[in-house]
Design a protein around this motif. Structure first.
Motif, PDB file in Angstrom:
ATOM      1  N   ILE A 388      48.894  67.202  34.284  1.00 49.49           N
ATOM      2  CA  ILE A 388      48.272  65.878  33.855  1.00 49.49           C
ATOM      3  C   ILE A 388      47.761  66.545  31.894  1.00 49.49           C
ATOM      4  O   ILE A 388      47.065  67.444  32.215  1.00 49.49           O
ATOM      5  CB  ILE A 388      47.409  65.687  34.164  1.00 49.49           C
ATOM      6  N   PRO A 389      48.992  66.053  31.145  1.00 50.72           N
ATOM      7  CA  PRO A 389      47.970  66.492  29.556  1.00 50.72           C
ATOM      8  C   PRO A 389      46.506  65.511  29.534  1.00 50.72           C
ATOM      9  O   PRO A 389      46.374  64.704  30.129  1.00 50.72           O
ATOM     10  CB  PRO A 389      49.272  66.234  28.694  1.00 50.72           C
ATOM     11  N   ILE A 390      46.108  66.295  28.730  1.00 46.96           N
ATOM     12  CA  ILE A 390      44.694  65.693  28.809  1.00 46.96           C
ATOM     13  C   ILE A 390      44.997  65.572  27.141  1.00 46.96           C
ATOM     14  O   ILE A 390      45.639  66.725  25.881  1.00 46.96           O
ATOM     15  CB  ILE A 390      44.092  67.051  28.805  1.00 46.96           C
ATOM     16  N   ALA A 391      44.635  64.299  26.113  1.00 49.78           N
ATOM     17  CA  ALA A 391      44.514  64.085  24.465  1.00 49.78           C
ATOM     18  C   ALA A 391      42.611  63.547  24.776  1.00 49.78           C
ATOM     19  O   ALA A 391      42.219  63.122  25.536  1.00 49.78           O
ATOM     20  CB  ALA A 391      44.887  62.883  24.659  1.00 49.78           C
ATOM     21  N   ALA A 392      43.055  63.530  22.791  1.00 46.21           N
ATOM     22  CA  ALA A 392      41.813  63.218  22.605  1.00 46.21           C
ATOM     23  C   ALA A 392      41.578  61.809  21.435  1.00 46.21           C
ATOM     24  O   ALA A 392      42.856  61.571  20.686  1.00 46.21           O
ATOM     25  CB  ALA A 392      40.780  63.791  21.299  1.00 46.21           C
ATOM     26  N   THR A 393      41.390  60.811  21.740  1.00 48.15           N
ATOM     27  CA  THR A 393      41.394  59.839  21.439  1.00 48.15           C
ATOM     28  C   THR A 393      40.220  59.247  20.864  1.00 48.15           C
ATOM     29  O   THR A 393      39.005  59.203  21.292  1.00 48.15           O
ATOM     30  CB  THR A 393      41.793  58.210  21.621  1.00 48.15           C
ATOM     31  N   ALA A 394      39.863  58.411  19.091  1.00 42.81           N
ATOM     32  CA  ALA A 394      38.796  58.076  19.292  1.00 42.81           C
ATOM     33  C   ALA A 394      38.921  57.356  17.985  1.00 42.81           C
ATOM     34  O   ALA A 394      39.915  56.840  16.835  1.00 42.81           O
ATOM     35  CB  ALA A 394      37.589  59.250  18.374  1.00 42.81           C
ATOM     36  N   GLN A 395      38.036  55.478  17.334  1.00 40.91           N
ATOM     37  CA  GLN A 395      37.887  54.707  17.030  1.00 40.91           C
ATOM     38  C   GLN A 395      36.866  54.939  15.930  1.00 40.91           C
ATOM     39  O   GLN A 395      35.443  55.357  16.254  1.00 40.91           O
ATOM     40  CB  GLN A 395      37.657  53.708  18.349  1.00 40.91           C
ATOM     41  N   VAL A 396      36.770  55.631  14.601  1.00 42.77           N
ATOM     42  CA  VAL A 396      36.221  56.053  14.128  1.00 42.77           C
ATOM     43  C   VAL A 396      35.749  54.429  12.705  1.00 42.77           C
ATOM     44  O   VAL A 396      37.243  54.047  12.263  1.00 42.77           O
ATOM     45  CB  VAL A 396      36.477  57.006  13.097  1.00 42.77           C
ATOM     46  N   GLU A 397      35.490  54.016  12.592  1.00 43.12           N
ATOM     47  CA  GLU A 397      35.094  53.030  12.052  1.00 43.12           C
ATOM     48  C   GLU A 397      33.813  53.532  10.563  1.00 43.12           C
ATOM     49  O   GLU A 397      32.648  54.187  10.922  1.00 43.12           O
ATOM     50  CB  GLU A 397      33.989  52.001  12.680  1.00 43.12           C
ATOM     51  N   ILE A 398      34.096  52.592   9.248  1.00 40.54           N
ATOM     52  CA  ILE A 398      33.055  52.920   8.566  1.00 40.54           C
ATOM     53  C   ILE A 398      33.013  51.618   7.641  1.00 40.54           C
ATOM     54  O   ILE A 398      33.142  50.686   7.398  1.00 40.54           O
ATOM     55  CB  ILE A 398      33.426  53.878   7.213  1.00 40.54           C
ATOM     56  N   ARG A 399      31.980  51.593   7.633  1.00 38.18           N
ATOM     57  CA  ARG A 399      31.140  50.752   6.823  1.00 38.18           C
ATOM     58  C   ARG A 399      30.262  50.641   5.663  1.00 38.18           C
ATOM     59  O   ARG A 399      29.871  51.932   5.544  1.00 38.18           O
ATOM     60  CB  ARG A 399      30.690  49.915   8.031  1.00 38.18           C
ATOM     61  N   GLY A 400      30.244  50.266   4.680  1.00 36.67           N
ATOM     62  CA  GLY A 400      29.698  50.066   3.434  1.00 36.67           C
ATOM     63  C   GLY A 400      29.017  49.007   2.710  1.00 36.67           C
ATOM     64  O   GLY A 400      29.370  48.100   3.273  1.00 36.67           O
ATOM     65  N   VAL A 401      27.939  49.144   2.384  1.00 34.57           N
ATOM     66  CA  VAL A 401      27.064  47.805   1.724  1.00 34.57           C
ATOM     67  C   VAL A 401      26.517  48.746   0.190  1.00 34.57           C
ATOM     68  O   VAL A 401      26.179  49.629  -0.331  1.00 34.57           O
ATOM     69  CB  VAL A 401      25.910  47.276   2.038  1.00 34.57           C
ATOM     70  N   SER A 402      26.631  47.592  -0.669  1.00 32.06           N
ATOM     71  CA  SER A 402      25.772  47.434  -1.927  1.00 32.06           C
ATOM     72  C   SER A 402      24.497  46.949  -2.377  1.00 32.06           C
ATOM     73  O   SER A 402      25.044  45.827  -2.197  1.00 32.06           O
ATOM     74  CB  SER A 402      27.080  47.220  -2.983  1.00 32.06           C
ATOM     75  N   HIS A 403      23.631  47.661  -3.184  1.00 28.68           N
ATOM     76  CA  HIS A 403      22.418  46.632  -2.727  1.00 28.68           C
ATOM     77  C   HIS A 403      22.248  47.221  -4.654  1.00 28.68           C
ATOM     78  O   HIS A 403      22.233  48.247  -5.617  1.00 28.68           O
ATOM     79  CB  HIS A 403      21.330  47.298  -2.868  1.00 28.68           C
ATOM     80  N   PRO A 404      22.494  46.499  -5.642  1.00 22.81           N
ATOM     81  CA  PRO A 404      22.575  44.890  -5.266  1.00 22.81           C
ATOM     82  C   PRO A 404      23.849  45.262  -5.056  1.00 22.81           C
ATOM     83  O   PRO A 404      24.782  45.732  -5.806  1.00 22.81           O
ATOM     84  CB  PRO A 404      22.156  43.917  -6.448  1.00 22.81           C
ATOM     85  N   PRO A 405      24.813  43.668  -4.326  1.00 20.88           N
ATOM     86  CA  PRO A 405      25.965  43.663  -4.208  1.00 20.88           C
ATOM     87  C   PRO A 405      26.696  43.585  -5.807  1.00 20.88           C
ATOM     88  O   PRO A 405      28.028  43.704  -5.847  1.00 20.88           O
ATOM     89  CB  PRO A 405      26.034  42.544  -3.456  1.00 20.88           C
ATOM     90  N   HIS A 406      25.988  42.292  -6.731  1.00 16.36           N
ATOM     91  CA  HIS A 406      26.921  42.639  -8.441  1.00 16.36           C
ATOM     92  C   HIS A 406      26.020  43.049  -9.135  1.00 16.36           C
ATOM     93  O   HIS A 406      24.904  42.567  -9.122  1.00 16.36           O
ATOM     94  CB  HIS A 406      27.175  41.120  -8.327  1.00 16.36           C
ATOM     95  N   ILE A 407      26.730  43.520 -10.555  1.00 15.96           N
ATOM     96  CA  ILE A 407      25.531  43.401 -11.624  1.00 15.96           C
ATOM     97  C   ILE A 407      26.536  42.504 -12.708  1.00 15.96           C
ATOM     98  O   ILE A 407      27.795  43.293 -12.335  1.00 15.96           O
ATOM     99  CB  ILE A 407      25.349  44.481 -11.776  1.00 15.96           C
TER     100      ILE A 407
END
Ligand SMILES: *[C@@H]1O[C@H](CO)[C@@H](O)[C@H](O)[C@H]1NC(C)=O
Ligand SMILES: *[C@@H]1O[C@H](CO)[C@@H](O)[C@H](O)[C@H]1NC(C)=O
Ligand SMILES: *[C@@H]1O[C@H](CO)[C@@H](O)[C@H](O)[C@H]1NC(C)=O
Ligand SMILES: [Ca+2]
Ligand SMILES: [Ca+2]
Length: 488
Positions: A388-407
């Motif tokens: 039985i083969p072994i595998a790696a799976t992963a769900q990677v997420e990136i989130r970002g915010v900017s302060h202030p959102p607008h200039i």
């Protein structure tokens, strides 16, 4: 060399001397027994002179005299002269007892389906058979009564603590020693012993024949007269007899069981994922397309990454067999009892559950399976290697915010400075926060996050980076130097 022949029974025996032979030339006499075709090739006895050679050799055997009965016991005796030491040695012949022994088993085929007698001690029906020992003795001028020590041993092939499948009914043991007194002129003397086959649950081997061993020797303590020579057993009769009984097995006319064991196996998981709860169910099909397979066992070698949980009990069509987890020579095994016998035509499936962990250091795991039996021929099935083969799976997420959102540019009432040195002089503060998440299930190694930003517009700074902060197991390496203006 001197040759002397003397008569006893039907064939002449011969004594041949070699007066200067042997160790230190002490002299030797060889006795050869006669047979129908002449003389036996090897001597039955070698007499050695016991006198050292002086100036003259001892010459033991220089003269041989015999064929006369010195002690009147009806057996010719032998006189050996040793002229060098002026001695004669007299060899008296002992009476020879010939034992005709018979060992009879009845019946010789035991049918376990046919328990026919109830023992008072246990409430089960037992298979009984009789061991009959018959003995007759003969010999010239032998004592009136001969006492034989007789040893009877049941299931003789099962030695060294192995389970004896049959026991004497009267003694509860597999061995019995007794004295048998046989009269010289009497008819054959017989004695019967009742033997029972243990219950089937108490032993597994039904294929090996049950061998009964009988051996005997003369009871020398029975001859009290010190003057008379004690008789001996005829050395041309083996004082041992063996007979066999068989447990009835369904093996066809030739009484040889040749199984045809087939095995297949599959896993419910086609691959294993690092970091997940990995339970697997192996579904195993074992068949016997031949004749009965005795002590049939399924052997499953368990890889080190897996732990045996147990047999599957809730899936219809899967048999609930007895399976045992054990260590065999440092390897971990699950051994399941497939029946004794695993009868012809058996087709069964079973499920074994395992928990698999510790997957990080392997790229596959391997189960090895086979069925073995105690049959002589074709005792094993095909070997199944389940990978039985072994595998790696992963769900990677990136989130970002900017302060202030607008200039909004241009910024009212603000002029860039020629040589900014303070934070406010280079523009309003903008903070970007990036969060990285691994939702799994596997761990992720060597993860890189590349962040690019617009640093200049028309030869002027746009986003001027003067600080990078991190939280968590992360290090940042800007591709070019930051905060070159050394702003506080
Ligand atoms: C039978 O044979 C065994 C093993 O060779 C021996 O130990 C035993 O003394 C023998 N028994 C008799 C009665 O000769
Ligand atoms: C265990 O080791 C013994 C001796 O080294 C060997 O005869 C036997 O076949 C081994 N058993 C297994 C199941 O490998
Ligand atoms: C064994 O039994 C299974 C069902 O229990 C069946 O699907 C399969 O065909 C049988 N195999 C043989 C060779 O009879
Ligand atoms: Ca004599
Ligand atoms: Ca057969």
């Amino acid at each position: 060399m001197t040759v002397l022949s003397f008569w006893l029974f039907d064939f002449a025996d011969v004594a041949i001397s070699s007066p200067f032979g042997g160790e230190n030339r002490k002299g030797r006499v060889f006795i050869y027994n006669g047979n129908r075709n002449g003389l036996n090739k090897d001597p039955s006895q070698v007499l050695e002179g016991s006198w050292a050679s002086g100036t003259l050799p001892a010459g033991f055997g220089f003269t041989l005299r015999g064929d006369s009965d010195i002690d009147k016991n009806d057996y010719p005796d032998l006189i050996v002269g040793a002229f060098g030491v002026e001695k004669v040695a007299v060899y008296r012949a002992r009476p020879v007892v010939t034992v005709d022994a018979q060992l009879l088993l009845n019946p010789t085929i035991l049918n376990p389906e046919n328990r026919n007698c109830q023992l008072s001690v246990s409430d089960t029906f037992d298979i009984l058979f009789t061991v009959r020992v018959c003995v007759q003795v003969s010999g010239q001028a032998i004592p009136h009564n001969i006492v034989l020590n007789v040893d009877l041993e049941l299931d003789w092939l099962k030695q060294k603590g192995a389970v004896k499948r049959t026991l004497f009914l009267d003694h509860g043991t597999a061995q019995h020693t007794f004295d048998l007194v046989v009269g010289r002129e009497k008819e054959t003397q017989c004695q019967n012993f009742v033997v029972y086959l243990r219950e089937e649950s108490e032993f597994r081997d039904k294929l090996t024949p049950i061998t009964v061993n009988l051996n005997y020797s003369l009871d020398e303590s029975a001859f009290l007269n010190e003057q008379e020579l004690k008789p001996i057993l005829n050395r041309f009769r083996e004082p041992r007899l063996q007979e066999q009984a068989h447990i009835l097995v369904d093996c066809g006319d030739d009484n040889m069981c040749i199984p045809d064991l087939k095995l297949s196996a599959q896993s419910d998981k086609k691959q294993l994922i690092i970091g997940e709860e990995n339970h697997i169910l192996l579904t195993i099909n074992a068949r016997n397309d031949g004749e009965g397979a005795y002590e049939a066992e399924l052997h499953v070698s368990v890889p080190e990454e897996a732990d045996y949980i147990g047999i599957e009990r809730h899936v219809e069509g899967l048999r609930q067999l007895n399976c045992e987890y054990k260590m065999v020579n440092d390897s971990r095994m699950v051994v399941c009892d497939l029946g004794n016998p695993m009868v012809a035509g058996t087709n069964l499936s079973l499920g074994l559950r395992f928990n698999v962990q510790r997957l990080e250091n392997a790229d596959r795991i391997n189960f090895g399976l086979y069925v073995k039996s105690s049959n002589k021929d074709n005792s094993q099935s095909n070997f199944v290697s389940l990978e039985i083969p072994i595998a790696a799976t992963a769900q990677v997420e990136i989130r970002g915010v900017s302060h202030p959102p607008h200039i909004i540019l241009p910024i009212a009432n603000w002029e860039p400075k020629q040589k900014p040195s303070e934070e406010e002089e280079i523009g309003p503060l903008v903070q970007h926060i990036y969060e990285l998440h691994n939702i799994g299930p596997s761990a992720v190694g060597e993860t890189h996050l590349n962040v690019g930003w617009p640093s200049q517009s028309r030869e002027e700074f746009l986003l001027y980076v003067f600080q990078i902060d991190t939280a968590g197991p992360i290090t940042c390496h800007p591709s070019s130097a930051i905060n070159t203006l050394e702003i506080q």
